[in-house]
Design a protein around this motif. Structure first.
Motif, PDB file in Angstrom:
ATOM      1  N   LEU A   1       0.846  -1.198   0.000  1.00 22.60           N
ATOM      2  CA  LEU A   1       0.000   0.000   0.000  1.00 22.60           C
ATOM      3  C   LEU A   1       0.875   1.240   0.000  1.00 22.60           C
ATOM      4  O   LEU A   1       0.600   2.216  -0.704  1.00 22.60           O
ATOM      5  CB  LEU A   1      -0.903   0.014   1.244  1.00 22.60           C
ATOM      6  CG  LEU A   1      -2.116  -0.907   1.216  1.00 22.60           C
ATOM      7  CD1 LEU A   1      -2.743  -0.995   2.605  1.00 22.60           C
ATOM      8  CD2 LEU A   1      -3.149  -0.416   0.202  1.00 22.60           C
ATOM      9  N   ALA A   2       1.964   1.208   0.765  1.00 14.66           N
ATOM     10  CA  ALA A   2       2.820   2.378   0.904  1.00 14.66           C
ATOM     11  C   ALA A   2       3.620   2.642  -0.364  1.00 14.66           C
ATOM     12  O   ALA A   2       3.785   3.785  -0.781  1.00 14.66           O
ATOM     13  CB  ALA A   2       3.769   2.188   2.083  1.00 14.66           C
TER      14      ALA A   2
ATOM     15  N   ARG B   1      -3.652   6.618  -3.371  1.00 17.24           N
ATOM     16  CA  ARG B   1      -3.462   7.837  -2.589  1.00 17.24           C
ATOM     17  C   ARG B   1      -4.646   8.064  -1.646  1.00 17.24           C
ATOM     18  O   ARG B   1      -4.473   8.459  -0.490  1.00 17.24           O
ATOM     19  CB  ARG B   1      -3.276   9.023  -3.530  1.00 17.24           C
ATOM     20  CG  ARG B   1      -2.545  10.183  -2.884  1.00 17.24           C
ATOM     21  CD  ARG B   1      -2.158  11.241  -3.899  1.00 17.24           C
ATOM     22  NE  ARG B   1      -1.259  10.738  -4.925  1.00 17.24           N
ATOM     23  CZ  ARG B   1      -1.345  11.078  -6.234  1.00 17.24           C
ATOM     24  NH1 ARG B   1      -2.295  11.880  -6.652  1.00 17.24           N
ATOM     25  NH2 ARG B   1      -0.483  10.586  -7.100  1.00 17.24           N
ATOM     26  N   LEU B   2      -5.859   7.794  -2.142  1.00 13.92           N
ATOM     27  CA  LEU B   2      -7.053   7.964  -1.301  1.00 13.92           C
ATOM     28  C   LEU B   2      -6.967   7.058  -0.060  1.00 13.92           C
ATOM     29  O   LEU B   2      -7.301   7.480   1.051  1.00 13.92           O
ATOM     30  CB  LEU B   2      -8.311   7.620  -2.103  1.00 13.92           C
ATOM     31  CG  LEU B   2      -8.725   8.641  -3.169  1.00 13.92           C
ATOM     32  CD1 LEU B   2      -9.833   8.075  -4.044  1.00 13.92           C
ATOM     33  CD2 LEU B   2      -9.186   9.923  -2.472  1.00 13.92           C
ATOM     34  N   VAL B   3      -6.553   5.836  -0.285  1.00  6.96           N
ATOM     35  CA  VAL B   3      -6.480   4.895   0.831  1.00  6.96           C
ATOM     36  C   VAL B   3      -5.387   5.319   1.822  1.00  6.96           C
ATOM     37  O   VAL B   3      -5.583   5.304   3.042  1.00  6.96           O
ATOM     38  CB  VAL B   3      -6.224   3.464   0.309  1.00  6.96           C
ATOM     39  CG1 VAL B   3      -5.891   2.530   1.449  1.00  6.96           C
ATOM     40  CG2 VAL B   3      -7.450   2.966  -0.439  1.00  6.96           C
TER      41      VAL B   3
ATOM     42  N   VAL C   1      -1.533  -2.146  11.468  1.00  2.00           N
ATOM     43  CA  VAL C   1      -0.581  -2.116  10.360  1.00  2.00           C
ATOM     44  C   VAL C   1      -0.260  -0.656  10.098  1.00  2.00           C
ATOM     45  O   VAL C   1      -1.128   0.206  10.257  1.00  2.00           O
ATOM     46  CB  VAL C   1      -1.126  -2.772   9.073  1.00  2.00           C
ATOM     47  CG1 VAL C   1      -1.449  -4.232   9.313  1.00  2.00           C
ATOM     48  CG2 VAL C   1      -2.331  -2.030   8.550  1.00  2.00           C
ATOM     49  N   ALA C   2       0.982  -0.378   9.712  1.00  2.00           N
ATOM     50  CA  ALA C   2       1.363   1.010   9.521  1.00  2.00           C
ATOM     51  C   ALA C   2       2.575   1.099   8.627  1.00  2.00           C
ATOM     52  O   ALA C   2       3.262   0.104   8.376  1.00  2.00           O
ATOM     53  CB  ALA C   2       1.686   1.653  10.873  1.00  2.00           C
ATOM     54  N   PHE C   3       2.801   2.316   8.133  1.00  2.00           N
ATOM     55  CA  PHE C   3       4.064   2.591   7.461  1.00  2.00           C
ATOM     56  C   PHE C   3       4.490   4.006   7.806  1.00  2.00           C
ATOM     57  O   PHE C   3       3.687   4.836   8.246  1.00  2.00           O
ATOM     58  CB  PHE C   3       3.956   2.388   5.940  1.00  2.00           C
ATOM     59  CG  PHE C   3       2.949   3.261   5.261  1.00  2.00           C
ATOM     60  CD1 PHE C   3       3.291   4.543   4.839  1.00  2.00           C
ATOM     61  CD2 PHE C   3       1.651   2.815   5.039  1.00  2.00           C
ATOM     62  CE1 PHE C   3       2.357   5.351   4.212  1.00  2.00           C
ATOM     63  CE2 PHE C   3       0.715   3.617   4.415  1.00  2.00           C
ATOM     64  CZ  PHE C   3       1.063   4.902   3.997  1.00  2.00           C
ATOM     65  N   ALA C   4       5.771   4.302   7.605  1.00  2.91           N
ATOM     66  CA  ALA C   4       6.290   5.619   7.948  1.00  2.91           C
ATOM     67  C   ALA C   4       7.598   5.809   7.205  1.00  2.91           C
ATOM     68  O   ALA C   4       8.257   4.815   6.858  1.00  2.91           O
ATOM     69  CB  ALA C   4       6.531   5.731   9.462  1.00  2.91           C
TER      70      ALA C   4
ATOM     71  N   PRO D   1       7.475   6.829   2.230  1.00  6.34           N
ATOM     72  CA  PRO D   1       7.463   5.598   3.040  1.00  6.34           C
ATOM     73  C   PRO D   1       8.779   4.827   2.980  1.00  6.34           C
ATOM     74  O   PRO D   1       9.359   4.660   1.911  1.00  6.34           O
ATOM     75  CB  PRO D   1       6.335   4.787   2.419  1.00  6.34           C
ATOM     76  CG  PRO D   1       5.462   5.787   1.747  1.00  6.34           C
ATOM     77  CD  PRO D   1       6.368   6.883   1.283  1.00  6.34           C
ATOM     78  N   ARG D   2       9.206   4.371   4.139  1.00  8.56           N
ATOM     79  CA  ARG D   2      10.455   3.639   4.233  1.00  8.56           C
ATOM     80  C   ARG D   2      10.210   2.252   4.838  1.00  8.56           C
ATOM     81  O   ARG D   2      10.637   1.253   4.311  1.00  8.56           O
ATOM     82  CB  ARG D   2      11.400   4.454   5.129  1.00  8.56           C
ATOM     83  CG  ARG D   2      12.756   3.871   5.380  1.00  8.56           C
ATOM     84  CD  ARG D   2      13.651   3.984   4.164  1.00  8.56           C
ATOM     85  NE  ARG D   2      14.685   2.963   4.208  1.00  8.56           N
ATOM     86  CZ  ARG D   2      15.833   3.105   4.865  1.00  8.56           C
ATOM     87  NH1 ARG D   2      16.107   4.227   5.489  1.00  8.56           N
ATOM     88  NH2 ARG D   2      16.716   2.121   4.876  1.00  8.56           N
ATOM     89  N   TYR D   3       9.486   2.216   5.961  1.00 11.12           N
ATOM     90  CA  TYR D   3       9.245   0.950   6.629  1.00 11.12           C
ATOM     91  C   TYR D   3       7.758   0.691   6.818  1.00 11.12           C
ATOM     92  O   TYR D   3       6.990   1.635   7.049  1.00 11.12           O
ATOM     93  CB  TYR D   3       9.902   0.921   8.021  1.00 11.12           C
ATOM     94  CG  TYR D   3      11.393   1.066   7.965  1.00 11.12           C
ATOM     95  CD1 TYR D   3      12.164   0.111   7.298  1.00 11.12           C
ATOM     96  CD2 TYR D   3      12.035   2.135   8.568  1.00 11.12           C
ATOM     97  CE1 TYR D   3      13.546   0.253   7.236  1.00 11.12           C
ATOM     98  CE2 TYR D   3      13.403   2.273   8.516  1.00 11.12           C
ATOM     99  CZ  TYR D   3      14.154   1.327   7.834  1.00 11.12           C
ATOM    100  OH  TYR D   3      15.505   1.449   7.763  1.00 11.12           O
TER     101      TYR D   3
END
Lengths: 641, 381
Positions: free
Chosen positions: A468-469, A503-505, A562-565, A570-572
């Motif tokens: 997703l990221a 992008r919306l998600v 669940v996440a990303f950052a 986005p990296r991880y």
């Protein structure tokens, strides 16, 4: 058939004659055999005796050093330690019992070990060295050496054994080795002579098992001269064989150590951290864990029983083996399926009054009172169930399933860990094959909020978040290189999806964490450039909704996040599950935040990453973690071979 | 001679039969088996495990099967010969099919407590079948071409299946065992002379074709023949076994090195020291005296079979007993010839001594059949 008397007599006479002929021939052959025996054993006996004396070049196998395993920065995760043993040679010891008694006055040897050694001594020839005890400290060896004159026939000896310097941190990823068993021999189609060496160590689980062939290396041989009694006289030649290949994994020891320590606060939990750009798995954490070194040395029955009877299942690699209902973390995929099918626009709203009715069944939103008018962003931000019930009816399970598979749900990733699960991504074909049933609309509604038949592992959820990221079909990767040969990055190509939909998600995931009505607002990151986007999930273990405080642990909801950052670049990606932890926003999201920040920072994150009102509490939490400081261990009595 | 022509009433019935068993034969069998236990104990370095104890249990089971088989009247076994042959053939086909269907090449069927090798079963089933055939066949027709062709097919079909496994040793035993029963039944000398002549011709053709355009075998097959003829030419390859076996055997001398004092066979110079090459251990530890004693015991067993057969007026029983004795003889003579370097290494165990379940049980059942023939033999006129 009747025969007349004459025929019968003739027949019997014939058999009699022929059997005498045969008997004569047999006697002749037996005579020939006897004559040959006499020729060899009497006439040529001298010659053969001489050959037998000469016949003394023997080959002994040498076990090659097993390949080492490193993390991405070269920190050793599995290495070969010197195994100090004490061996006894029966004929040199004279009175074995007396010699062992004297030995026990110098070093401690427990009774079962001694008993086993005595049995072994009785079985072997008097000149064969038998191991009395192993994995001793250097001090014990020194004590035995000093007392050597009082201990005839007893000598210290050194071999190699596997050691996991980070103890429990990588127990589930690396697995462990153990002595080859009869079961292994029957299961493996492997004629490597090394497996015939008693107690030869082979990989039993995890990377150690999956990369067994690379790690093992090739047997060497020692050409030795033995005398007629089989005693080794001298070594004539030596070929040390080829040591096993070294592996470098994608994991990062500090992050793994922090992840496991952080997860351990949640009783039974798992997390996966993945680099969204190349698929590298930086941490595959499980709590509780266990010490793989115990298995290498031979785990005691009581220790093993403690591990298997523990309700938090320390032996399970939940991060890749566990299949859980993904709960609301699944909603992004349903939204994408609807967008992709052209059945949803971002501005469109659905009215949530707290439930929808389908036939005579009522499907509830988690918020009894309802969310009112809900658009896509709000549906993710506040995790409205009714919105997704509506989408499920529009899109249908098959399109949801197809979208979910693009993101790795239901896919078994080829990673060298034991029992990597495929999870379940149901569709109409699946239910017909599995249960012989028709798929009902109600099943779609359950699936749309990640309940019902849908099951995913934390690994799959991390892959989903990464995809997703990044918008790519990136594949997870655990092994960075084998014997210096780089493993290729797979799946860095863009997914076949409209970038605007993604992008919306992502925008909705941003709102979950960073807008003050989001379900994970408390777990936001207050530092520019490190903001996190994510999605909470709370998956039900039982069907009736009651407060989590009132039910026993194993009936409480699973908490997921669940996440990303960073959100902007986005990296991880990370996924966290706290088994029976309650709500995703309270139990899982803070854990994911800490892990992501640690990954971005490379060490304990600075407190100013956190909202100012939480810093004191975070400081206390970090102080309570028992983190490893030393990542180049060199303990006494152990060194790399 | 069929049974109906005899006074069956004089044959012992019930448990009294036990008294009429061929007891000397059984005692000889026990003696040989005991030698086997001792040798397995010795090659394990003076331990009942891993070979001697399981072997004892199998022998006990085998003895029970032998007595059970002996108690059943011989005419029942004659009537069942065709059925048993059919079952053995079906099992052979079954392992063949299982092997070709990718379930891995295997020669055995797992019955849980034992791995049954159908080829072992076939060795005795074939002898039974042929004995029943000649019992049924009119004596005048024995040498007529058509009636010679039938038993040849009975031999050829299982031989072909066994060769496909591939198990050359068993194939040779089937052909030789079947041929011997045909010979005993009175098939004309001429057939045997022609077959032997053709065999000698074929062998010389094969050997002389080497290196020519019409070479009949593959190169590696010729190399095996070389190895047999001169093991020293390849001392670390295939010739290794034979060379080591001969050294161990020859170094035993007159009286051997003494029980458990063998060095060669124990030092792992020899592979399969507990199965095909166990005789070398005996010969090394007990020397010429020990080796010849075992040979004498074996010859004694065959001799008791021959005496029992000659005094038996029932044609089936007589042929069956002789066939069992001859098969047994082939077993030990091929094995001994092999370890002494007189025959190529074809993988035939030393009967009742080598470690192995199927062979032991089938042999004991075979002796049970011979005992049954002995107990139920027609008495008087």
């Amino acid at each position: 058939m009747k025969r007349d008397q004459k025929d019968t007599e003739a027949s019997l006479a014939l058999i009699g004659r022929r059997s005498l002929v045969l008997g004569g021939a047999q006697l002749g052959v037996a005579g020939l055999l006897g004559w040959r025996m006499r020729q060899m054993q009497v006439e040529q006996a001298e010659e053969f005796r001489f050959l037998a004396e000469e016949n003394r070049i023997n080959m002994r196998l040498i076990a090659p050093a097993r390949g080492l395993v490193f993390d991405r920065n070269g920190v050793p995760l599995a290495e070969n330690a010197q195994n100090y043993r004490i061996v006894i040679v029966r004929e040199d010891a004279g009175d074995v019992e007396d010699a062992l008694d004297r030995l026990r006055r110098i070093i401690f040897i427990d009774d079962t070990e001694l008993e086993r050694a005595l049995k072994e001594i009785g079985r072997r020839s008097p000149f064969v060295p038998v191991t009395v005890t192993e994995n001793r400290s250097w001090e014990d060896i020194a004590a035995v050496s000093v007392n050597a004159p009082a201990l005839p026939g007893i000598t210290p000896d050194v071999g190699l054994t596997r050691n996991y310097p980070l103890d429990q941190d990588f127990a589930h990823v690396i697995g462990y080795v153990g002595p080859v068993s009869d079961y292994d021999l029957s299961r493996l189609d492997d004629d490597d002579p090394l497996l015939q060496i008693p107690k030869f160590q082979i990989g039993k689980t995890g990377v150690e098992q999956k990369y067994e062939r690379d790690l093992r290396g090739k047997a060497g041989a020692r050409r030795i001269e033995v005398n007629a009694a089989g005693r080794v006289m001298r070594e004539l030649g030596r070929d040390d064989g080829i040591p096993g290949a070294d592996l470098q994994l994608t994991v990062e020891s500090r992050l793994q150590n922090f992840t496991e320590a952080r997860l351990a606060l949640g009783l039974s939990a798992a997390a996966v951290v993945m680099d969204v750009r190349n698929g590298d798995l930086l941490a595959v954490g499980n709590a509780p864990s266990f010490d793989p070194n115990k298995f290498v040395r031979g785990i005691s029955v009581s220790d093993y029983g403690e591990l298997t009877n523990n309700i938090y299942r320390p032996l399970a690699n939940k991060a890749v083996q566990g299949a859980y209902p993904p709960g609301s973390t699944f909603k992004m995929l349903v939204a994408l399926a609807a967008l992709d099918a052209g059945l949803l626009s971002s501005a469109e709203t659905v009215y949530c009054r707290g439930y929808v009715t389908l036939g005579n069944r009522r499907f509830r939103c988690w918020k009894r009172g309802g969310h009112g008018n809900v658009n896509l962003e709000k549906s993710l931000q506040q995790s409205c169930d009714v919105y997704y019930y509506e989408l499920a009816q529009r899109v249908g399970i098959d399109r949801i399933a197809a979208m979910a598979r693009k993101f790795g749900i239901g896919q078994q990733f080829d990673l060298p860990m034991s029992a990597v699960t495929a999870g379940v991504m149901p569709d109409k074909g699946w239910i017909a094959e599995r249960y012989g049933k028709e798929w009902r609309v109600g099943d779609s509604l359950n699936a749309a909020i990640g309940q019902g038949y849908v099951l995913a592992s934390p690994l799959q959820l991390a892959v989903m978040a990464a995809r997703l990221a990044s918008g790519t079909s990136i594949q997870p990767r655990l092994v960075r290189s084998v014997d210096g040969v780089e493993t290729p990055v797979v799946g860095a190509e863009p997914l076949d999806l409209n970038e605007n939909h993604l992008r919306l998600v992502r925008n909705g995931m941003d709102a979950v964490v960073n807008s003050n009505r989001g379900t994970a607002y408390r777990s936001r990151v207050d530092l520019d450039g490190r903001t996190m986007a994510g999605k909470t999930g709370t998956s039900q273990v039982r069907s009736v909704v009651v407060s989590n405080q009132d039910v026993p642990w194993e009936e409480r909801d699973h908490a997921l996040f669940v996440a990303f950052a960073p959100y902007a670049a986005p990296r991880y990606a990370v996924s966290v599950i706290v088994e029976h932890g309650g709500g995703g926003s309270t139990a899982a999201a803070p854990v994911a935040r800490d892990i992501l920040l640690f990954a971005l920072n490379g060490s304990l994150p600075p407190l100013d990453s956190y909202p100012s009102d939480q810093r004191g509490e975070i400081e206390d939490l970090f102080a309570s973690l028992d983190l490893r400081r030393d990542f180049r261990p060199s303990r006494s009595g152990r060194s790399r071979a | 001679m069929s049974y109906l022509e005899h006074n069956v009433k004089r044959v012992p019935t019930g448990l009294v039969k036990i008294l009429y068993l061929n007891w000397p034969l059984f005692l000889l069998i026990c003696a040989v088996a005991a030698v086997g236990f001792g040798m397995l104990f010795s090659v394990a370095g003076g331990s009942l495990q891993p070979w001697a104890e399981p072997q004892m249990k199998r022998f006990a089971l085998g003895a029970v099967l032998m007595f059970a088989t002996a108690m059943v009247p011989i005419w029942f076994w004659r009537n069942m010969a065709g059925v048993i042959y059919g079952i053995a053939l079906a099992l052979l086909v079954a392992v063949e099919v299982a092997g070709s269907m990718g379930m891995g090449a295997q020669r055995w069927i797992d019955l849980g407590f034992i791995r049954l090798q159908p080829s072992e079963l076939m060795k005795i089933a074939l002898v039974m079948m042929l004995a029943a055939y000649y019992d049924w066949l009119d004596i005048g027709k024995v040498s007529r071409p058509f009636w010679v062709l039938l038993p040849l097919i009975l031999i050829a079909v299982p031989t072909f299946l066994v060769l496909k496994q591939p198990d050359l040793g068993t194939a040779i035993l089937l052909i030789a065992g079947g041929g011997i029963v045909m010979f005993l039944a009175g098939v004309s000398w001429w057939y045997f002379i022609v077959v032997l002549g053709a065999g000698v011709g074929a062998v010389s053709a094969v050997l002389s074709s080497r290196g020519t355009d019409w070479q009949l075998l593959k190169d590696y097959q010729y190399r095996r023949i070389d190895t047999f003829l001169d093991p020293a030419s390849d001392p670390l390859g295939a010739g290794y076994h034979i060379t080591q076996s001969k050294i161990a055997l020859g170094s035993g001398g007159w009286t051997g090195r003494g029980f458990m004092q063998g060095t060669q066979s124990r030092l792992n110079f020899l592979p399969e020291k507990q199965t095909d090459f166990i005789f070398t251990t005996l010969a090394e530890e007990f020397g010429f005296v020990g080796g010849v004693s075992l040979l004498a015991l074996y010859v004694g067993i065959v001799a008791f079979c021959v005496f029992s057969a000659i005094t038996n007026r029932d044609r089936f029983g007589s042929l069956l007993t002789l066939g069992v004795g001859a098969t047994f003889f082939l077993f030990f003579s091929v094995n001994m010839a092999m370890v002494m370097g007189l025959a190529p290494v074809v993988g035939v165990p030393l009967p009742l001594v080598s470690y192995g379940g199927s062979a032991m049980l089938v042999l004991m059942i075979a002796f049970g059949l011979a005992q049954s023939a002995h107990v139920h033999r027609p008495r008087g006129r």
